[in-house]
Design a protein around this motif. Sequence first.
Motif, PDB file in Angstrom:
ATOM      1  N   TRP A 169       3.644  -7.194   5.129  1.00  0.00           N
ATOM      2  CA  TRP A 169       3.666  -6.151   6.042  1.00  0.00           C
ATOM      3  C   TRP A 169       5.214  -6.160   6.557  1.00  0.00           C
ATOM      4  O   TRP A 169       5.715  -7.251   6.699  1.00  0.00           O
ATOM      5  CB  TRP A 169       2.692  -6.449   7.120  1.00  0.00           C
ATOM      6  N   ILE A 170       5.777  -5.141   6.681  1.00  0.00           N
ATOM      7  CA  ILE A 170       7.162  -4.978   7.350  1.00  0.00           C
ATOM      8  C   ILE A 170       7.378  -3.706   8.323  1.00  0.00           C
ATOM      9  O   ILE A 170       6.312  -3.148   8.688  1.00  0.00           O
ATOM     10  CB  ILE A 170       8.136  -4.582   6.119  1.00  0.00           C
ATOM     11  N   ALA A 171       8.358  -3.835   8.973  1.00  0.00           N
ATOM     12  CA  ALA A 171       8.663  -2.871   9.827  1.00  0.00           C
ATOM     13  C   ALA A 171       9.722  -1.800   9.599  1.00  0.00           C
ATOM     14  O   ALA A 171      10.529  -2.074   8.923  1.00  0.00           O
ATOM     15  CB  ALA A 171       9.292  -3.535  11.250  1.00  0.00           C
ATOM     16  N   GLY A 172       9.344  -0.610   9.637  1.00  0.00           N
ATOM     17  CA  GLY A 172      10.143   0.620   9.469  1.00  0.00           C
ATOM     18  C   GLY A 172       9.668   1.837   9.522  1.00  0.00           C
ATOM     19  O   GLY A 172       8.716   1.854  10.263  1.00  0.00           O
ATOM     20  N   ASP A 173      10.160   2.901   8.755  1.00  0.00           N
ATOM     21  CA  ASP A 173       9.532   4.140   8.866  1.00  0.00           C
ATOM     22  C   ASP A 173       8.883   4.463   7.519  1.00  0.00           C
ATOM     23  O   ASP A 173       9.502   4.629   6.290  1.00  0.00           O
ATOM     24  CB  ASP A 173      10.581   5.137   9.092  1.00  0.00           C
ATOM     25  N   VAL A 174       7.535   4.146   7.491  1.00  0.00           N
ATOM     26  CA  VAL A 174       6.794   4.458   6.111  1.00  0.00           C
ATOM     27  C   VAL A 174       6.819   5.709   5.495  1.00  0.00           C
ATOM     28  O   VAL A 174       6.989   5.847   4.134  1.00  0.00           O
ATOM     29  CB  VAL A 174       5.537   3.624   6.400  1.00  0.00           C
ATOM     30  N   ARG A 180       0.839  -1.149   0.001  1.00  0.00           N
ATOM     31  CA  ARG A 180       0.037   0.242  -0.026  1.00  0.00           C
ATOM     32  C   ARG A 180       0.870   1.108  -0.099  1.00  0.00           C
ATOM     33  O   ARG A 180       0.532   2.038  -0.707  1.00  0.00           O
ATOM     34  CB  ARG A 180      -1.062  -0.221   1.160  1.00  0.00           C
ATOM     35  N   ALA A 181       1.943   1.130   0.729  1.00  0.00           N
ATOM     36  CA  ALA A 181       3.022   2.292   0.786  1.00  0.00           C
ATOM     37  C   ALA A 181       3.333   2.624  -0.699  1.00  0.00           C
ATOM     38  O   ALA A 181       3.360   3.842  -1.215  1.00  0.00           O
ATOM     39  CB  ALA A 181       3.875   2.111   1.953  1.00  0.00           C
ATOM     40  N   VAL A 182       3.914   1.375  -1.204  1.00  0.00           N
ATOM     41  CA  VAL A 182       4.407   1.912  -2.674  1.00  0.00           C
ATOM     42  C   VAL A 182       3.465   2.200  -3.428  1.00  0.00           C
ATOM     43  O   VAL A 182       3.635   3.207  -4.280  1.00  0.00           O
ATOM     44  CB  VAL A 182       5.174   0.531  -3.095  1.00  0.00           C
ATOM     45  N   ARG A 183       2.242   1.817  -3.470  1.00  0.00           N
ATOM     46  CA  ARG A 183       1.183   2.182  -4.443  1.00  0.00           C
ATOM     47  C   ARG A 183       0.809   3.751  -4.248  1.00  0.00           C
ATOM     48  O   ARG A 183       0.338   4.422  -5.045  1.00  0.00           O
ATOM     49  CB  ARG A 183       0.028   1.421  -4.310  1.00  0.00           C
ATOM     50  N   ASP A 184       0.479   4.224  -2.825  1.00  0.00           N
ATOM     51  CA  ASP A 184       0.601   5.407  -2.336  1.00  0.00           C
ATOM     52  C   ASP A 184       1.430   6.328  -2.928  1.00  0.00           C
ATOM     53  O   ASP A 184       1.186   7.375  -3.588  1.00  0.00           O
ATOM     54  CB  ASP A 184       0.295   5.715  -0.977  1.00  0.00           C
ATOM     55  N   ALA A 185       2.767   6.332  -2.836  1.00  0.00           N
ATOM     56  CA  ALA A 185       3.618   7.169  -3.329  1.00  0.00           C
ATOM     57  C   ALA A 185       3.989   7.024  -5.002  1.00  0.00           C
ATOM     58  O   ALA A 185       3.958   8.407  -5.235  1.00  0.00           O
ATOM     59  CB  ALA A 185       5.330   6.222  -2.757  1.00  0.00           C
ATOM     60  N   ALA A 186       3.612   6.169  -5.495  1.00  0.00           N
ATOM     61  CA  ALA A 186       3.519   6.149  -6.997  1.00  0.00           C
ATOM     62  C   ALA A 186       1.998   7.002  -7.628  1.00  0.00           C
ATOM     63  O   ALA A 186       2.234   7.543  -8.524  1.00  0.00           O
ATOM     64  CB  ALA A 186       3.379   4.606  -7.686  1.00  0.00           C
ATOM     65  N   GLN A 187       0.862   6.885  -6.884  1.00  0.00           N
ATOM     66  CA  GLN A 187      -0.253   7.347  -7.142  1.00  0.00           C
ATOM     67  C   GLN A 187      -0.172   8.926  -7.152  1.00  0.00           C
ATOM     68  O   GLN A 187      -1.113   9.499  -8.122  1.00  0.00           O
ATOM     69  CB  GLN A 187      -1.423   7.074  -6.114  1.00  0.00           C
ATOM     70  N   LEU A 188       0.594   9.418  -6.257  1.00  0.00           N
ATOM     71  CA  LEU A 188       0.799  10.955  -6.562  1.00  0.00           C
ATOM     72  C   LEU A 188       1.284  11.383  -7.801  1.00  0.00           C
ATOM     73  O   LEU A 188       0.907  12.911  -8.014  1.00  0.00           O
ATOM     74  CB  LEU A 188       1.608  11.267  -5.298  1.00  0.00           C
TER      75      LEU A 188
END
Length: 763
Positions: free
Chosen positions: A493-498, A462-470
């Motif tokens: 799901w992963i651990a990190g700073d989204v 979801r984070a990758v798709r949100d970044a690309a959608q912009l």
Amino acid sequence: MDRILYCLTIEHDLRWTLAAAILCIFGLGTAFRLLVEARSLQRARRREVALLGAMVGGVAAFSTHFVAMQGYDAGGEVRYGVVLTLVSLALGVTGVALGSMLVMVKEGRLYRGLGGLVGLSGVAAMHFVGIAALQLPGRVIGWDPVLAGAAVAGGLAMALLTGAVVYGKSGARFAATCLCAALSIIILHFTAMSAMSVSPEIVAAGVSGPTLSASTMLAVLALMVMGIVAVAGAVAWMGYFSRSSALKQIREAIDAMPDGMAFYDADDRLVLWNNRYDEVNPELSSNLQAGMTFREIIQIGLDEGLYAEAKGREKEWIKERMASRRALSTMMEQRIAGDRWLRVADRRTAAGGIVTVCTDITDLKNDARALAEARDAAQAANAAKSQFLANMSHEIRTPLNGVIGVAQALANTGLSPTQTEMLELIQSSGRTLQVLLSDILDLARVESGRLELSEEAYDLGRAVRDAAQLYEASAREKGLQFFVEIAPEADCWIAGDVVRLKQILTNLVSNAVKFTTEGFVSLTAAPGPDQNGKPTLRFSVEDTGIGFDCQTRERLFSRFEQADGAITRKFGGSGLGLAISRQLAEMMGGELDCESEPGGGSAFILTVPFKALEAPSAVAAGVAEQTAGDGATVRVLLADDHPVNRRVVEMILAQADVALTSVEDGAQALQAMRDADYDLVLMDMQMPVMDGLTATREIRLHEAAMGLERTPVVMLTANALPEHVAAAEAAGADLHLAKPFDAAELLNLVVALPKAMAKSIAA
């Protein structure tokens, strides 16, 4: 044994025997000393000195033999055949030379023992050939083979013992070596002489060949002895000169030392000191004398007022200084009058003396003080820079919020096409300013080490798709193909700073779209190769844009650099995005790199650690889906000292069912909360009379004192740094919304947050 004693006491004059023994010891000692000196010399010089030592040893053995013969009673006239005498000399010198060569070849008992055997063998040959050189008119020489063999065996045994066992480098071992070597020759000579018998000759034989009389032979021996003495004297002088030269060089080296040095004997009395010791102790130099104790020297310093730390406590200071000297503590720094500093170190010698080394460290202390002042100035400048950035962030965000907020409110009104185009330009410029401001603040936080990454669970896909959608719409508008590919293994799901991951990806995708006019832009996410045995994620952003060369690649991740850096460039931007992205990648434990060629497009590769997690069993639905029309009017209190900001919020919230009350400072907000009930408070942080943090704390105290329900407080402020967010949370705020904010985001928050808080309290 009786025969040997008879030969020594009756057939030999003890005075000549003693002279021969002394000559043998003296000559062999000189030869051995030369061989020892040869070992410390270079190869060419070593051979010369070793050869001289061998010649001295051979001549000493030869002289010992014939001096002893001077005291031998042969029963008549004794003459010496010249040829055989010279042959015996050659044999003696050659044998000793060969033995010396063995000793010089390699250090060790074996080679020393073999050298002794070879040398004594040459001396034995010299002895018997020398006896053969004797010409005794009317007499003939006979031999006892048993005693003759015993003479050779005894000499060889003693020579082997001397080389393999007795030899040593100490003075006592060297003296013992000389005595034992001489004893091997003495055993050989006198045992062999006892094996010899002289009897009348039945048939008289004439003298054959040239001969030397006893007196002539004595003169020759005297010359040889003088030669040995001369060589011994030269060796002694060389040793003295070498020691004297070495001592002189050591003294020069000590005087040339950059540190002051003084030597005290076992009674702590001054023996010697170098020039530098005088220089670092100028107040004491005129009073220093050999024989003074260290206690007397420091007393002079106390009388001169040298030791600032000792003033008023002289006796205690002396006890402490003497105790540290006796303990030989590692090092001490001593402040001297005139703001001078000395570093003093004491070391004990093997004989119980003390070497004191004094180093003038005044310059080091001054440099350290200057560095400390520079450090404090740099820290103050850094603090001032941080404060400046915080103030500039606030001052820039405040009017920028007005520009963006009014533009967003204006977009919801009826506009002509020309007005709509002008409004889009305003919004685009506002967003550009907002990105630039965020980049500068991020760079400052990274450089100061104040940017911290969070570690939380999030949906990577979801984070990758949100970044690309912009930027998907922008790509479509330019006629570009836009691809987003996420490998099934990475859609988890992963651990990190989204937030920071999306910041890097959006920056890379934004650049790809900006610098590409035709073709495609793609974003892929997949597991990468393991690094140090740990899994990684690999993100690749590829495009068919303008590309860049190797020289540009080297500077592309520097600040304020772009591939299109000419004055006529057609692409905008600050040139900060890639520098920040690489630093963020490194903070995450990954790396960011790129590949490209001019006109052939580019590929930016981000690699970060892959910390996979199990997907949560249930993910709560966001409150953003709630609308303004499904409840009662929301009562909102706005506290902001800036009239433009208040007007922007009023225009935005006018689109929803909101009852808005506006005040100008924190004191008025606190009074409004005491006078009426509100569903939400929008609080600016930086205001006159009472700031937003103080007002929030007072509101929470008021609620606690009156038993009221908690009212959501949102910090709606231009103070956007992490420390501001933390301060707001500590004061009791529920959310932090930085200016400039999105109108839709504010509307969503005003409608949804009170309901979410109400549900939380009810639960």
